[in-house]
Design a protein around this motif. Structure first.
Motif, PDB file in Angstrom:
ATOM      1  N   GLU A  57      19.240  17.313  47.379  1.00  0.00           N
ATOM      2  CA  GLU A  57      18.889  16.208  46.487  1.00  0.00           C
ATOM      3  C   GLU A  57      17.998  16.692  45.343  1.00  0.00           C
ATOM      4  O   GLU A  57      18.106  16.201  44.217  1.00  0.00           O
ATOM      5  CB  GLU A  57      18.192  15.098  47.281  1.00  0.00           C
ATOM      6  N   CYS A  58      17.110  17.640  45.618  1.00  0.00           N
ATOM      7  CA  CYS A  58      16.298  18.220  44.546  1.00  0.00           C
ATOM      8  C   CYS A  58      17.180  18.903  43.504  1.00  0.00           C
ATOM      9  O   CYS A  58      16.914  18.839  42.295  1.00  0.00           O
ATOM     10  CB  CYS A  58      15.298  19.229  45.114  1.00  0.00           C
ATOM     11  N   GLU A  59      18.240  19.543  43.978  1.00  0.00           N
ATOM     12  CA  GLU A  59      19.150  20.228  43.057  1.00  0.00           C
ATOM     13  C   GLU A  59      19.940  19.233  42.207  1.00  0.00           C
ATOM     14  O   GLU A  59      19.977  19.346  40.983  1.00  0.00           O
ATOM     15  CB  GLU A  59      20.100  21.122  43.849  1.00  0.00           C
ATOM     16  N   ASN A  61      19.406  16.115  41.592  1.00  0.00           N
ATOM     17  CA  ASN A  61      18.595  15.185  40.806  1.00  0.00           C
ATOM     18  C   ASN A  61      17.721  15.879  39.766  1.00  0.00           C
ATOM     19  O   ASN A  61      16.835  15.253  39.186  1.00  0.00           O
ATOM     20  CB  ASN A  61      17.735  14.329  41.735  1.00  0.00           C
ATOM     21  N   ARG A  63      15.438  18.303  39.943  1.00  0.00           N
ATOM     22  CA  ARG A  63      14.059  18.735  40.180  1.00  0.00           C
ATOM     23  C   ARG A  63      13.883  20.217  39.843  1.00  0.00           C
ATOM     24  O   ARG A  63      12.903  20.596  39.186  1.00  0.00           O
ATOM     25  CB  ARG A  63      13.659  18.482  41.641  1.00  0.00           C
ATOM     26  N   ASP A  85       7.501  14.238  39.889  1.00  0.00           N
ATOM     27  CA  ASP A  85       8.743  14.704  40.510  1.00  0.00           C
ATOM     28  C   ASP A  85       8.655  16.164  40.950  1.00  0.00           C
ATOM     29  O   ASP A  85       9.382  16.582  41.855  1.00  0.00           O
ATOM     30  CB  ASP A  85       9.920  14.530  39.540  1.00  0.00           C
ATOM     31  N   ASP A  86       7.779  16.939  40.333  1.00  0.00           N
ATOM     32  CA  ASP A  86       7.608  18.347  40.735  1.00  0.00           C
ATOM     33  C   ASP A  86       7.211  18.476  42.208  1.00  0.00           C
ATOM     34  O   ASP A  86       7.489  19.491  42.848  1.00  0.00           O
ATOM     35  CB  ASP A  86       6.520  19.028  39.896  1.00  0.00           C
ATOM     36  N   ASP A  88       8.325  16.946  44.753  1.00  0.00           N
ATOM     37  CA  ASP A  88       9.419  16.846  45.734  1.00  0.00           C
ATOM     38  C   ASP A  88       9.830  18.222  46.248  1.00  0.00           C
ATOM     39  O   ASP A  88       9.855  18.445  47.461  1.00  0.00           O
ATOM     40  CB  ASP A  88      10.608  16.093  45.131  1.00  0.00           C
ATOM     41  N   PRO A  89      10.158  19.180  45.377  1.00  0.00           N
ATOM     42  CA  PRO A  89      10.470  20.512  45.913  1.00  0.00           C
ATOM     43  C   PRO A  89       9.279  21.192  46.568  1.00  0.00           C
ATOM     44  O   PRO A  89       9.459  21.945  47.535  1.00  0.00           O
ATOM     45  CB  PRO A  89      10.955  21.296  44.685  1.00  0.00           C
ATOM     46  N   TRP A 396      17.992   9.212  49.373  1.00  0.00           N
ATOM     47  CA  TRP A 396      17.027   9.697  48.378  1.00  0.00           C
ATOM     48  C   TRP A 396      16.526   8.495  47.602  1.00  0.00           C
ATOM     49  O   TRP A 396      17.094   7.401  47.676  1.00  0.00           O
ATOM     50  CB  TRP A 396      17.698  10.694  47.431  1.00  0.00           C
ATOM     51  N   GLY A 404      10.559  14.264  51.259  1.00  0.00           N
ATOM     52  CA  GLY A 404       9.901  15.563  51.295  1.00  0.00           C
ATOM     53  C   GLY A 404       8.728  15.586  52.245  1.00  0.00           C
ATOM     54  O   GLY A 404       8.481  16.596  52.929  1.00  0.00           O
TER      55      GLY A 404
END
Length: 800
Positions: A57-59, A61, A63, A85-86, A88-89, A396, A404
């Protein structure tokens, strides 16, 4: 053989100064290896499903793309709607690191190296790292302003905090410094930029976590400036040195040492007070510890949900007044439950008191686990204690903090089971597995939380020390150790033995067994797991006339899928009705199920005898969206017969979407689904927020709309509107200044109804308006809000 010495501690009597002589330390999760049927499968699903799903989802969306854009590796527009948003990863990397530490995976290790490389390249030369600012995303300037560090609620320091926590986890798991060096560089910038000296910015962290993070970095590096930085952010909270407006939302309304009540955003509160606890422990600051105990008492005795959740209101995702523990509208954010565990565990480390672990366990087995599906790839943001079927986990979220957080927390659960104080060992939670604690190795054998029989064996090492076994609060008179909740029955006596010799401790907080231990010594505990009924303090209005069922640490609920008519609100269970428990291996990955007889209230007032089944609250909504309730009526007055459908209840409801937070950028006024106004729950008063309602969040003095789209054309001539009216620190909700009603004509255009009676705005009653009959497929209310006030609708009926 040394004489066996048994003593039972009333831990409340231990002074802080005594504990400080030998500080309690956590036992790292890497030293605890579970092989049970409850936690191990969940940790494995987290490793194999939740973490890969969250990275995916990070990829998709954007991130990671945001970091790549900041690094100059790719070109494009910054993605996402939030300045944080940073994180999240960062959180998923932290969870992946924990997983890597106990289950090495070369592919995952390489993946982490690759994404950390992108993050490192995105970092500015001075150490700064918030991608929406580096990428000059003016679309999000409502969050961060026009330059670095401009706004207190920009979440730049929140980003830094999660960066540091993630990097420390990665370093501890792998020994690699690649990510840690990024965090150190960023932390150095933070400590240089913020502080009490001339030329520095004088303000707290905004959204807390930087405090906890800097303490972690101090522990890893030994650099005292990080501890000093953490203490500065704690000290500065509530001082408003730079002239910013005090904010209850961020617990920044008064200095922490003066705070008495827990208020504001629940996640922020949990993170802040966790950071304060870290600072207090590392500096020996007793004043902060005393303040934390005062705030904690308010939380645990007046604002804690039976599931361990905190935060009653969706508005501001935070706390309401004392005893506001509404079930259907409870927010109980997943992140807040995790923050509650963080805070309570730190309070235990500071004091050695079991009451804090009791809250940890309650949150852990109930609210936290409710936040993730059994499949590991769907998540709840909020966790209500009651639902009409309108709630469903999502893969998500636009604001994706919870997925996360789940990934990083579940991987670390084994670290909460044991603690040590000098040579002494605390056994705080019960789960089957092996643990290495100094030169001692223990093995637990148990089916907890389904069974209260526990065997703890010394498998390696010897020496004279104490093993302290927590007596859970679910074996006492109150699940929360206060008058907020009470058990209806008297707890049964538990038993404990060492090497087959029975001991007879009093029913207190910890069973302390002090002796010379050797390999092969075995403790056997038998904690009777009866089904227990819980009643709430009468001040908790929404729980009156109801009971909650608990067995061991597990809170149960009724879910529609298990009832013959798929309804739960129309049932009541008499206090005299026996309830049995049995384990069903093929249900919900294997759960304990409660069964018994209930009464079912019919629409005509008649009562029908039926059977009920209850499942663990944490497992609800894994079989589709159905009704659910934790607090179950035990009298006919608290049961609600299923109402017949009406024109309004069958309608679809729409409104204009508003901003998520008061300092966020305005979103476009797009019509979106809205609920709460047509659910057929009857309000008690205009301030009754116990059931769903519609509100215009952060809209003040404007003209707002709510629309019904009918399932077919109806001839209608009357509406009844129950207006919302209650206080909130981020803006009050009041009846509107004025309003008007419109219908959709044959051309699909909106026309005001004719021949109408007065549009009244009275509180605590329905405002009825008659009008010339019209045949229409929809109605719309336009409400002019009072100046400086917001508003909303509790219920809106439509009549022929």
């Amino acid at each position: 053989m040394n004489k066996l010495l048994l003593s039972v501690i009333g831990v409340a009597s231990i002074s802080l100064s005594t504990v400080a002589q030998t500080q309690i330390q956590e036992v790292p999760f890497t030293q605890v290896h579970l092989n049970d049927g409850f936690w191990l499968p969940r940790i494995e699903i987290n490793r194999t499903v939740s973490i890969p799903s969250a990275f995916h989802e990070c990829e998709v969306n954007g991130r990671f793309d945001n970091f790549a854009i900041a690094a100059g590796l790719i070109k494009g527009e910054h993605k996402g709607d939030f300045s944080f948003d940073d994180t999240d990863p960062y959180k998923v990397i932290e969870g992946a690191s924990y997983s890597l530490a106990v289950h090495y995976d070369a592919k995952l290790d390489h993946y982490l190296d690759s994404v950390i490389n992108i993050i490192a390249k995105a970092q500015e030369p001075d150490g700064y790292l918030t991608t929406c600012v580096t990428n000059k995303c003016t679309r999000l300037s409502g969050w961060w302003g026009t330059h670095k560090w401009e706004k207190i609620n920009s979440h730049e320091l929140y980003n830094s905090g999660h960066l540091i926590e993630s990097a420390v986890a990665h370093y501890r798991a792998t020994g690699k410094r690649t990510f840690l060096n990024v965090a150190i560089k960023n932390a150095d910038l933070v400590c240089k930029t913020f502080g009490p000296n001339e030329g520095q910015i004088h303000r707290p962290g905004g959204h807390p976590i930087i405090e906890m993070a800097l303490c972690k970095l101090y522990k890893v590096t030994g650099n005292k400036k990080y501890l000093e930085g953490a203490k500065y952010f704690v000290d500065e909270t509530g001082r408003c040195t730079d002239g910013h407006r005090p904010s209850e939302y961020s617990q920044d309304h008064m200095p922490i040492l003066q705070q008495q009540e827990i208020v504001g955003h629940a996640v922020r509160a949990g993170y802040l007070y966790s950071g304060v606890a870290d600072v207090a422990a590392l500096t020996g600051d007793k004043a902060y510890q005393e303040a934390l105990e005062r705030i904690w008492e308010n939380m645990s005795s007046k604002k804690l949900f039976i599931t361990g959740g905190i935060g009653s209101r969706p508005q501001g995702e935070g706390f309401g007044p004392d005893y506001e523990l509404n079930n259907h509208t409870a927010y109980c954010e997943t992140c807040a439950a995790i923050a509650n565990v963080y805070w309570n565990y730190r309070m235990f480390l500071a004091t050695g008191e079991s009451k804090y672990i009791d809250v940890c366990e309650r949150a852990l087995y109930n609210n936290v686990l409710s936040g993730v599906s059994l499949s590991g790839d769907k998540f709840f943001y909020d966790n209500p204690l009651e639902s009409d079927g309108e709630h469903e986990r999502q893969k998500w979220f636009g604001c994706a903090c919870c997925p996360g957080n789940i990934t990083r927390f579940v991987a670390s659960v084994p670290g909460y089971i044991y603690a040590r104080q000098g040579k002494d060992i605390f056994v705080n939670l019960y789960a089957q597995g092996k643990a290495k604690i100094g030169n001692i190795e223990l093995e637990q054998t148990t089916d907890y939380p389904w069974d209260g029989k526990i065997r703890i064996k010394v498998t390696k090492g010897s020496g004279k020390f104490a093993i302290k076994l927590r007596v859970p609060s679910w074996l006492k008179t109150s699940p929360t150790n206060n008058d907020l909740y009470q058990y209806q029955d008297k707890a049964k006596t538990y038993s404990v033995s060492v090497n087959g010799k029975a001991l007879y401790p009093e029913n207190r907080d910890y069973i302390e067994i002090s002796r010379s231990w050797k390999k092969g010594d075995t403790i056997e505990l038998d904690f009777p797991m009866d089904v227990r009924r819980i009643v709430a303090n009468d001040n908790a209005e929404d729980d009156r006339g109801k009971v909650a069922f608990e067995r061991g640490p597990i809170v149960f609920c009724l879910e529609g899928a298990d009832q013959t008519d798929h309804k739960v609100f129309n049932k009541y269970i008499l206090d005299s009705a026996p309830v049995s428990a049995h384990f069903e291996q093929d249900l919900l990955n294997g759960v304990m199920v409660l069964e018994g007889s209930a009464k079912e209230l019919q629409q005509d007032g008649e009562v029908k005898d039926v059977k009920f089944r209850a499942i663990p609250y944490s497992t609800w909504n894994n079989r589709g969206s159905e009704q659910m309730e934790v607090w179950i009526a035990n009298t006919p007055m608290a049961a609600v017969a299923t109402p017949l459908p009406t024109i309004a209840s069958k309608a679809q409801t729409f409104c204009n979407r508003g901003p998520i937070q008061n300092d966020a950028p305005e979103t476009a006024p797009v019509d979106s689904w809205a609920g709460g106004a047509n659910d057929q729950w009857e309000p008690k008063r205009s301030s009754d927020t116990s059931k769903p309602y519609h509100y215009w969040w952060l809209k003040q003095g404007t003209t707002e709309a709510i629309t019904y789209q009918f399932d077919q054309a109806y001839e209608v001539s009357n509406v009844q509107v129950y207006w919302l009216d209650f206080d909130h620190y981020d803006g009050n909700f009041r009846t509107p200044e004025s309003w008007s009603l419109y219908y959709k004509d044959a051309k699909g255009e909106w026309q005001e109804v004719e021949g109408h009676t007065a549009y009244t705005v009275r509180k605590d009653c329905y405002n009825s308006v008659d009008f010339t009959p019209v045949k229409t497929t929809g109605l719309k209310i336009l409400a002019k809000l009072q100046k400086g006030e917001s508003g909303g609708v509790l219920e809106w009926k439509v009549n022929k």
